[in-house]
Design a protein around this motif. Structure first.
Motif, PDB file in Angstrom:
ATOM      1  N   GLY A 268       0.829  -1.205   0.000  1.00  9.04           N
ATOM      2  CA  GLY A 268       0.000   0.000   0.000  1.00  9.04           C
ATOM      3  C   GLY A 268       0.860   1.251   0.000  1.00  9.04           C
ATOM      4  N   PHE A 269       1.911   1.252   0.829  1.00  8.42           N
ATOM      5  CA  PHE A 269       2.849   2.372   0.817  1.00  8.42           C
ATOM      6  C   PHE A 269       3.503   2.504  -0.556  1.00  8.42           C
ATOM      7  CE2 PHE A 269       2.831   1.688   5.470  1.00  8.42           C
ATOM      8  CZ  PHE A 269       2.621   2.995   5.871  1.00  8.42           C
ATOM      9  N   ALA A 270       3.869   1.353  -1.134  1.00  9.98           N
ATOM     10  CA  ALA A 270       4.491   1.389  -2.459  1.00  9.98           C
ATOM     11  C   ALA A 270       3.529   1.974  -3.488  1.00  9.98           C
ATOM     12  CB  ALA A 270       4.919  -0.027  -2.875  1.00  9.98           C
ATOM     13  N   GLY A 271       2.253   1.589  -3.396  1.00 13.27           N
ATOM     14  CA  GLY A 271       1.256   2.113  -4.334  1.00 13.27           C
ATOM     15  C   GLY A 271       1.119   3.615  -4.237  1.00 13.27           C
ATOM     16  N   VAL A 272       1.082   4.122  -2.993  1.00 15.27           N
ATOM     17  CA  VAL A 272       0.999   5.573  -2.817  1.00 15.27           C
ATOM     18  C   VAL A 272       2.245   6.243  -3.378  1.00 15.27           C
ATOM     19  CG1 VAL A 272       0.939   7.427  -1.100  1.00 15.27           C
ATOM     20  CG2 VAL A 272      -0.534   5.440  -0.839  1.00 15.27           C
ATOM     21  N   ALA A 273       3.416   5.655  -3.097  1.00 21.24           N
ATOM     22  CA  ALA A 273       4.654   6.230  -3.610  1.00 21.24           C
ATOM     23  C   ALA A 273       4.674   6.237  -5.133  1.00 21.24           C
ATOM     24  CB  ALA A 273       5.849   5.442  -3.067  1.00 21.24           C
ATOM     25  N   VAL A 274       4.208   5.151  -5.740  1.00 16.77           N
ATOM     26  CA  VAL A 274       4.163   5.078  -7.201  1.00 16.77           C
ATOM     27  C   VAL A 274       3.212   6.130  -7.758  1.00 16.77           C
ATOM     28  CG1 VAL A 274       3.362   3.675  -9.131  1.00 16.77           C
ATOM     29  CG2 VAL A 274       4.847   2.660  -7.398  1.00 16.77           C
ATOM     30  N   LEU A 275       2.006   6.197  -7.186  1.00 16.61           N
ATOM     31  CA  LEU A 275       0.994   7.115  -7.702  1.00 16.61           C
ATOM     32  C   LEU A 275       1.454   8.566  -7.598  1.00 16.61           C
ATOM     33  CD1 LEU A 275      -1.846   7.351  -8.858  1.00 16.61           C
ATOM     34  CD2 LEU A 275      -2.728   7.412  -6.519  1.00 16.61           C
ATOM     35  N   VAL A 276       1.991   8.927  -6.431  1.00 15.77           N
ATOM     36  CA  VAL A 276       2.437  10.300  -6.243  1.00 15.77           C
ATOM     37  C   VAL A 276       3.696  10.562  -7.061  1.00 15.77           C
ATOM     38  CG1 VAL A 276       3.190  11.974  -4.524  1.00 15.77           C
ATOM     39  CG2 VAL A 276       1.399  10.366  -3.949  1.00 15.77           C
ATOM     40  N   GLY A 277       4.550   9.542  -7.176  1.00 14.88           N
ATOM     41  CA  GLY A 277       5.774   9.707  -7.945  1.00 14.88           C
ATOM     42  C   GLY A 277       5.525   9.962  -9.417  1.00 14.88           C
ATOM     43  N   VAL A 278       4.439   9.416  -9.948  1.00 20.16           N
ATOM     44  CA  VAL A 278       4.112   9.641 -11.358  1.00 20.16           C
ATOM     45  C   VAL A 278       3.960  11.131 -11.636  1.00 20.16           C
ATOM     46  CG1 VAL A 278       2.285   9.382 -13.068  1.00 20.16           C
ATOM     47  CG2 VAL A 278       3.109   7.389 -11.820  1.00 20.16           C
ATOM     48  N   PHE A 279       3.243  11.829 -10.755  1.00 23.96           N
ATOM     49  CA  PHE A 279       3.053  13.271 -10.970  1.00 23.96           C
ATOM     50  C   PHE A 279       4.394  14.002 -10.936  1.00 23.96           C
ATOM     51  CE2 PHE A 279      -0.934  11.989  -8.704  1.00 23.96           C
ATOM     52  CZ  PHE A 279      -1.747  12.030  -9.823  1.00 23.96           C
TER      53      PHE A 279
END
Length: 853
Positions: A268-279
């Motif tokens: 879940g942390f990785a998903g948030v990091a990925v999603l925010v990192g895309v921007f």
């Protein structure tokens, strides 16, 4: 082109560093979770495989026990002799164990683990597969001697000769520690107490002729499966038989739930990091390409075609992804080592030297890191390919930055409308599964819609948020507001990083506040007892505790509660395994139960039961219906439906149908059960006296606590707080990456506006004013992201509440203090993110900035 690409990448490596950090964080969480879970699984697979008997015989479990009842399903001890005569059996021995026990020292302090792992008492029987060996002292002999495992002895300062009290189901008894046993394999975190076999049978099981299981060792040359078949032929169908492999698989599957929790939290942390990192990555490449317009135009003028330019930008992204993934994988190994060390503080002694890095871990790391970076850079790469050769003759931005936002408006509106319909369907749905599916769909669609349409909201919202800047800060405030409005796409993408994290926090905070309020309301409505005596971990406790409570002179009413696993055959033909709750007859004096039909006297009468009215209606159950009921141990009954409850609340996992019945009925079929709770009322005017008396009487039983309504509410809040801690951790991660995003945007923006900043300084703008301008721009972007995130999160929170309401949690609450804290925190985030870019801008040489190309 390759040389130009590599030179460009290394020329801008400082600017790409912040984007690489987002990749590193996301890959680290993915790799760390996989390495940790694989290491734990491999370690325990070896433990279970090396310690399990070749074949194990246990009592057949006709009914699964989803809620602990405290009953022990045993087999006759004489079965060991019978099994030992089967062809192919080298030897068979009795296993006795009890997990639901508490062990206390002379100060009535528990010597068990505080991590949630069990305290296990078992019989001492040495085999080649024993997980422990005697390292000091001697074996236990007789009813007053015991061994203790070394890890527990060291942590709790227990030595040979010390007395301990074991609180078991049949009753408590004292022992003296005569030896210390050391684990030869991984210590799973449990505390182990060993007794001799006769003592274990009588003290733990309550019967000298009973055993928890029969363990069998195969003779040489006989495989486990063959031996299992021979024993099954001898014993018939009344028992469960498992080979060593099956035992290991079963134990691993039970442990798998614990491992999966950690794995999914980290993913879940990785998903948030990925999603925010895309921007962050999209913004970085968009701004780099905008600043390299002349460079890209020159490449086109020298003969590079669009495909080569696009490929050049994507190659830079690929290099960034490879570097970020490699560093992230290394960080993931460190994160897994940290988790292994953390487990050691809880008593689970894993070895970092045996860390498992399967082939899937680096594959997943590079797929995530490279894939995310490549996808995020694709749109900027397409824009770069559109740069014309004429752009080399003029300093212009990439075509498309200033394009109208019509396409975004249409796509955002369509996605938003679809998301709103899905969230509306959540509110209208009457089935929890359907509502949950629609909720997930609605969250995803509205999130995408807000990201897509975010730039459209930049101008109207920031004009409002920054409306006071010109009045408060004059021209500096006006310029900061206009800088934030200059490029809506960039501002929207920067704010989106913060928006995602805050939306999650707002939605889950509303959910947790609503759950807390609902439970508070239910406790106020249903709990009428002055005190509840209950195990801290909600496990059953011995009847000895109940008798201590009953002996208090200030007790006016005492009502016991027990949980009873059973299977009921419904009129529609379904056989449902569930857990019923049993109470003493004076239930109405300690609880407020509402009924659609019947009353408490009818529900708790011998041979009767009560059922939730909605569940009864779904399955065609009527008042007076006689239902066949199966209890554990092959006991059967026919119980009459005498009442329908109408409590408007969930029975909880494993408690389908809301069944409850009289304790007298349960004791007839399940005489060995333990109390799940005891409800107590004080004699008039003696409430404080009763509490003091109960706490003193229960000092020897640290596993149980005395709670009033306020304590009970606080207990619920503490459990919900665990979810909130996860939410706040997600928020922290999102904020870290969001700060990186704002820093990156402002830093690149400062480079982009170098000449402009030089001119402003030349006409009189001071360094202090310049730093203030950049800080205000950062703050307004951060607050813009917070406003979008809170608005979206509150909508999600309302929809989540609709799902909770279907489970009986109908109260709704908004944690306004959290909302206010988020707004204030976003201002702080903006100020912190602007520190370095503002400092760098203020240190520019004025003449060099004016001459900047």
């Amino acid at each position: 082109m390759l040389k130009a690409t590599l030179r460009s990448f290394f020329a801008h490596k400082g600017r790409l560093l912040l984007s690489a950090l987002a990749v590193i964080l996301s890959v680290a969480f993915v790799a760390g979770s996989l390495i940790f879970s694989d290491t734990v699984a491999r370690t325990f697979d070896r433990l279970f495989a090396s310690t399990s008997a070749d074949v194990t015989v246990t009592a057949k479990k006709e009914i699964s026990e989803s809620v602990p009842s405290g009953m022990a399903q045993n087999v006759p001890a004489s079965l060991a002799d019978r099994v030992g005569k089967v062809d192919g059996v080298a030897r068979a021995w009795i296993d006795v164990s009890a997990e639901n026990i508490t062990v206390v020292d002379r100060d009535n302090e528990s010597v068990g683990p505080t991590s949630g792992a069990p305290t296990i008492a078992t019989n001492w029987y040495v085999t080649d597969r024993s997980p422990v060996k005697l390292t000091s002292g001697r074996e236990p002999r007789g009813p007053r001697e015991a061994l203790l495992d070394k890890d527990t002895a060291d942590k709790k300062d227990v030595a040979i000769g010390d007395p301990l009290t074991v609180l078991a189901r049949p009753g408590s008894f004292e022992v003296e520690i005569v030896g210390i046993a050391t684990f030869t394999t991984t210590n799973p975190g449990a505390a182990l107490v060993f007794l001799d076999t006769p003592t274990a049978q009588s003290r733990l099981l309550g019967r000298a002729d009973a055993a928890s299981a029969i363990s069998v060792e195969a003779a040489r040359g006989v495989d486990d499966t063959t031996l299992k078949q021979r024993i099954a032929a001898e014993l018939g169908s009344g028992y469960e038989l498992d080979t060593a492999a099956e035992q290991a698989e079963s134990a691993a599957s039970e442990l798998g739930g614990f491992i999966d929790v950690i794995k999914y939290v980290m993913l879940g942390f990785a998903g948030v990091a990925v999603l925010v990192g895309v921007f962050l990555i999209v913004n970085t490449f968009s701004m780099l390409i905008a600043q390299r317009t002349r460079e890209l135009g020159l490449l086109r003028a020298l003969g590079a075609d669009r495909r080569q330019v696009r490929r050049s930008v994507l190659t830079e992204a690929l290099l960034l992804g490879l570097v970020g993934s490699t560093l992230g994988l290394a960080s993931g190994v460190g994160l897994a080592a940290g988790l292994i060390a953390l487990m050691g503080t809880f008593g689970m002694n894993l070895s970092a030297a045996e860390m498992v890095i399967g082939w899937g871990t680096p594959v997943a790391a590079y797929v995530v890191g490279v894939g995310v970076t490549f996808v995020a850079a694709y749109l900027p790469a397409r824009r770069a390919a559109r740069v014309s050769p004429m752009a080399a003759l003029a300093d212009v931005e990439v075509a498309g930055v200033g394009r109208p936002l019509k396409v975004r408006a249409v796509v955002g509106a369509l996605l938003g409308a679809a998301g709103a319909c899905a969230l509306g369907g959540t509110a209208a749905s009457e089935e929890t599964a359907t509502a949950s599916s629609l909720l997930g769909l609605g969250i995803v669609l509205t999130l995408i819609a807000t990201v897509v349409a975010g730039p459209l909201l930049v101008r109207p919202v920031i004009r409002v948020l920054g409306g006071a800047f010109p009045r408060l800060y004059g021209p500096v405030g006006r310029m900061s507001q206009r800088n934030a409005l200059r490029n809506p796409r960039r501002t929207g993408a920067t704010a989106a990083a913060l928006m995602v994290g805050l939306a999650l926090v707002a939605g889950l905070s509303v959910a947790s506040a609503s759950i807390t309020k609902s439970f508070d309301s239910q406790i106020d409505k249903t709990l009428g007892a002055d005190f509840v005596v209950q195990n801290g971990s909600f496990m059953p406790f011995p009847r000895e505790v109940t008798e201590k409570v009953r002996a208090e002179p200030a007790v006016a009413t005492l009502v016991r509660q027990r949980f009873a696993p059973l299977a009921v055959r419904l009129p529609d033909g379904r056989r449902v395994e569930t857990t019923a709750v049993a109470y003493d007859a004076r239930l109405d004096e300690v609880a407020r139960v509402t009924y659609a039909s019947g009353d408490t006297a009818a529900a708790l009468a011998p041979g009767s039961l009560a059922m939730d009215v909605e569940y009864a209606r779904e399955h065609g159950v009527r008042i007076g219906a006689v239902l066949p009921v199966d209890f554990p141990g092959g006991r059967k009954a026919e119980l009459k439906v005498a009442a329908f409850s109408d409590m408007d609340q969930s029975g909880g996992p494993g408690m389908v149908g809301g069944l409850f019945l009289g304790l007298a009925t349960v004791e007839k079929y399940l005489p060995d059960g333990q109390e799940g709770a005891v409800f107590v009322n004080a004699t008039e005017g003696d409430v404080r006296q009763l509490r003091a008396g109960l706490e003193k009487a229960l000092e020897p039983y640290p596993q149980v606590q005395v709670r009033d309504q306020a304590d009970y509410k606080e207990l619920i809040r503490e459990q919900i707080a665990v979810m909130l801690y996860l939410v706040y951790a997600l928020l922290g991660l999102a904020i870290v990456i969001a700060v990186l995003g704002v820093v990156n945007t402002l830093a690149l923006s400062v480079v982009e506006r170098t000449r402009e900043i030089g001119l402003l300084r030349a006409i009189g703008l001071s360094r202090v004013q310049l730093r203030r301008m950049i800080r205000l721009e950062s703050v307004v972007i951060a607050v813009f992201g917070a406003v979008l995130g809170l608005a979206l999160g509150l909508v999600w929170g309302v929809a989540i509440h609709q799902v909770l309401a279907l489970e009986g949690l109908a109260a709704f609450a908004v944690p306004w203090s959290t909302v206010a804290a988020v707004v204030v925190g976003s201002v702080v985030v903006g100020l912190v993110a602007a520190l370095l870019p503002a400092l760098r801008a203020s240190r520019m040489n004025v003449l060099a900035a004016i001459a900047h190309e």
